[in-house]
Design a protein around this motif. Structure first.
Motif, PDB file in Angstrom:
ATOM      1  N   GLN A 151      11.380  -9.709   3.226  1.00 14.12           N
ATOM      2  CA  GLN A 151      10.334  -8.694   3.235  1.00 14.12           C
ATOM      3  C   GLN A 151      10.885  -7.285   3.454  1.00 14.12           C
ATOM      4  O   GLN A 151      10.215  -6.320   3.137  1.00 14.12           O
ATOM      5  N   GLU A 152      12.091  -7.170   3.987  1.00 14.90           N
ATOM      6  CA  GLU A 152      12.722  -5.844   4.068  1.00 14.90           C
ATOM      7  C   GLU A 152      13.119  -5.377   2.668  1.00 14.90           C
ATOM      8  O   GLU A 152      13.012  -4.198   2.350  1.00 14.90           O
ATOM      9  N   GLN A 153      13.556  -6.313   1.831  1.00 17.79           N
ATOM     10  CA  GLN A 153      13.901  -5.970   0.452  1.00 17.79           C
ATOM     11  C   GLN A 153      12.651  -5.618  -0.342  1.00 17.79           C
ATOM     12  O   GLN A 153      12.664  -4.699  -1.151  1.00 17.79           O
ATOM     13  N   ASN A 154      11.564  -6.375  -0.125  1.00 19.40           N
ATOM     14  CA  ASN A 154      10.328  -6.143  -0.857  1.00 19.40           C
ATOM     15  C   ASN A 154       9.149  -6.412   0.078  1.00 19.40           C
ATOM     16  O   ASN A 154       8.769  -7.566   0.283  1.00 19.40           O
ATOM     17  N   PRO A 155       8.533  -5.369   0.638  1.00 18.88           N
ATOM     18  CA  PRO A 155       7.440  -5.566   1.599  1.00 18.88           C
ATOM     19  C   PRO A 155       6.177  -6.193   0.995  1.00 18.88           C
ATOM     20  O   PRO A 155       5.352  -6.734   1.715  1.00 18.88           O
ATOM     21  N   ASP A 156       6.029  -6.141  -0.337  1.00 22.62           N
ATOM     22  CA  ASP A 156       4.844  -6.711  -0.983  1.00 22.62           C
ATOM     23  C   ASP A 156       4.974  -8.195  -1.280  1.00 22.62           C
ATOM     24  O   ASP A 156       4.064  -8.797  -1.835  1.00 22.62           O
ATOM     25  N   ARG A 157       6.088  -8.776  -0.930  1.00 23.43           N
ATOM     26  CA  ARG A 157       6.328 -10.188  -1.241  1.00 23.43           C
ATOM     27  C   ARG A 157       5.534 -11.079  -0.291  1.00 23.43           C
ATOM     28  O   ARG A 157       5.675 -11.012   0.923  1.00 23.43           O
ATOM     29  N   PRO A 158       4.672 -11.951  -0.832  1.00 25.32           N
ATOM     30  CA  PRO A 158       3.846 -12.792   0.039  1.00 25.32           C
ATOM     31  C   PRO A 158       4.597 -14.008   0.584  1.00 25.32           C
ATOM     32  O   PRO A 158       5.567 -14.472  -0.007  1.00 25.32           O
ATOM     33  N   VAL A 159       4.119 -14.478   1.728  1.00 28.80           N
ATOM     34  CA  VAL A 159       4.604 -15.711   2.336  1.00 28.80           C
ATOM     35  C   VAL A 159       3.433 -16.684   2.318  1.00 28.80           C
ATOM     36  O   VAL A 159       2.339 -16.363   2.766  1.00 28.80           O
ATOM     37  N   VAL A 160       3.663 -17.869   1.763  1.00 29.70           N
ATOM     38  CA  VAL A 160       2.596 -18.857   1.614  1.00 29.70           C
ATOM     39  C   VAL A 160       2.960 -20.102   2.414  1.00 29.70           C
ATOM     40  O   VAL A 160       4.091 -20.583   2.339  1.00 29.70           O
ATOM     41  N   ILE A 161       1.981 -20.591   3.175  1.00 32.63           N
ATOM     42  CA  ILE A 161       2.184 -21.800   3.977  1.00 32.63           C
ATOM     43  C   ILE A 161       1.572 -22.978   3.226  1.00 32.63           C
ATOM     44  O   ILE A 161       0.420 -22.923   2.793  1.00 32.63           O
ATOM     45  N   GLN A 162       2.361 -24.029   3.073  1.00 31.09           N
ATOM     46  CA  GLN A 162       1.922 -25.237   2.373  1.00 31.09           C
ATOM     47  C   GLN A 162       1.983 -26.400   3.353  1.00 31.09           C
ATOM     48  O   GLN A 162       2.970 -26.555   4.068  1.00 31.09           O
ATOM     49  N   ALA A 163       0.916 -27.195   3.396  1.00 26.83           N
ATOM     50  CA  ALA A 163       0.903 -28.365   4.278  1.00 26.83           C
ATOM     51  C   ALA A 163       0.070 -29.461   3.631  1.00 26.83           C
ATOM     52  O   ALA A 163      -0.877 -29.187   2.890  1.00 26.83           O
ATOM     53  N   ASP A 164       0.426 -30.691   3.900  1.00 27.86           N
ATOM     54  CA  ASP A 164      -0.329 -31.832   3.417  1.00 27.86           C
ATOM     55  C   ASP A 164      -1.680 -31.868   4.127  1.00 27.86           C
ATOM     56  O   ASP A 164      -1.794 -31.443   5.270  1.00 27.86           O
ATOM     57  N   LYS A 165      -2.708 -32.384   3.461  1.00 31.14           N
ATOM     58  CA  LYS A 165      -4.027 -32.398   4.081  1.00 31.14           C
ATOM     59  C   LYS A 165      -4.094 -33.343   5.279  1.00 31.14           C
ATOM     60  O   LYS A 165      -4.985 -33.231   6.102  1.00 31.14           O
ATOM     61  N   LYS A 166      -3.135 -34.216   5.414  1.00 24.53           N
ATOM     62  CA  LYS A 166      -3.089 -35.112   6.574  1.00 24.53           C
ATOM     63  C   LYS A 166      -2.378 -34.464   7.759  1.00 24.53           C
ATOM     64  O   LYS A 166      -2.385 -34.999   8.850  1.00 24.53           O
ATOM     65  N   MET A 167      -1.752 -33.298   7.522  1.00 21.47           N
ATOM     66  CA  MET A 167      -1.026 -32.600   8.573  1.00 21.47           C
ATOM     67  C   MET A 167      -2.004 -32.051   9.604  1.00 21.47           C
ATOM     68  O   MET A 167      -3.102 -31.619   9.266  1.00 21.47           O
TER      69      MET A 167
END
Length: 135
Positions: free
Chosen positions: A91-107
């Motif tokens: 994000q220092e290189q590109n502040p507009d870059r999103p972070v997405v969290i992925q999890a199984d529905k059983k988590m």
């Protein structure tokens, strides 16, 4: 002649009768009331992100993998400190870059919230949840 004494007690029997009648009326009419359902808007098409996201997959308690789709590197297992360092560097290189969290529905929901809280406390911007579209 005998003198009558004044009663100083309130007769509550009529009040109890009225309350029971009201209770029966509410019990009969309650199932006829419309339910409080909320109609959520449907999304036909989502807009594509301008930048390729960093995907953090929650596998278990403090067990995460990080995938960088921009460099096409596969998911690699990371610990807490390494995850934060790599996300901040990206994000220092590109502040507009999103972070997405992925999890199984059983988590467990607790594990996802723990990760989101960790990212928020460390000032990681643009955090979202990865969902699948219903097709």
């Amino acid at each position: 002649m005998r003198q009558r004494r004044v009663m100083n007690q309130i007769n509550v029997v009529p009040y109890i009768d009225v309350m029971l009648v009201l209770l029966v009326i509410f019990m009969v009419t309650a199932p006829m009331m419309p339910s409080g359902t909320v109609d959520l808007p449907k999304m036909q098409k989502t807009s594509q992100a301008k930048e390729q996201p960093l995907i953090v997959t929650v596998k278990g308690r403090d067990n995460w993998t990080l995938e960088d789709r921009q460099t096409n590197k596969g998911p690699s297992s990371v610990k807490e400190q390494e995850l934060l360092e790599r996300l901040k560097a990206a994000q220092e290189q590109n502040p507009d870059r999103p972070v997405v969290i992925q999890a199984d529905k059983k988590m467990s929901y607790e594990e996802v919230m723990k990760l989101m809280d960790l990212l928020q406390r460390n000032n990681v911007n643009k955090v979202g949840l990865l969902v699948q579209s219903a097709q």
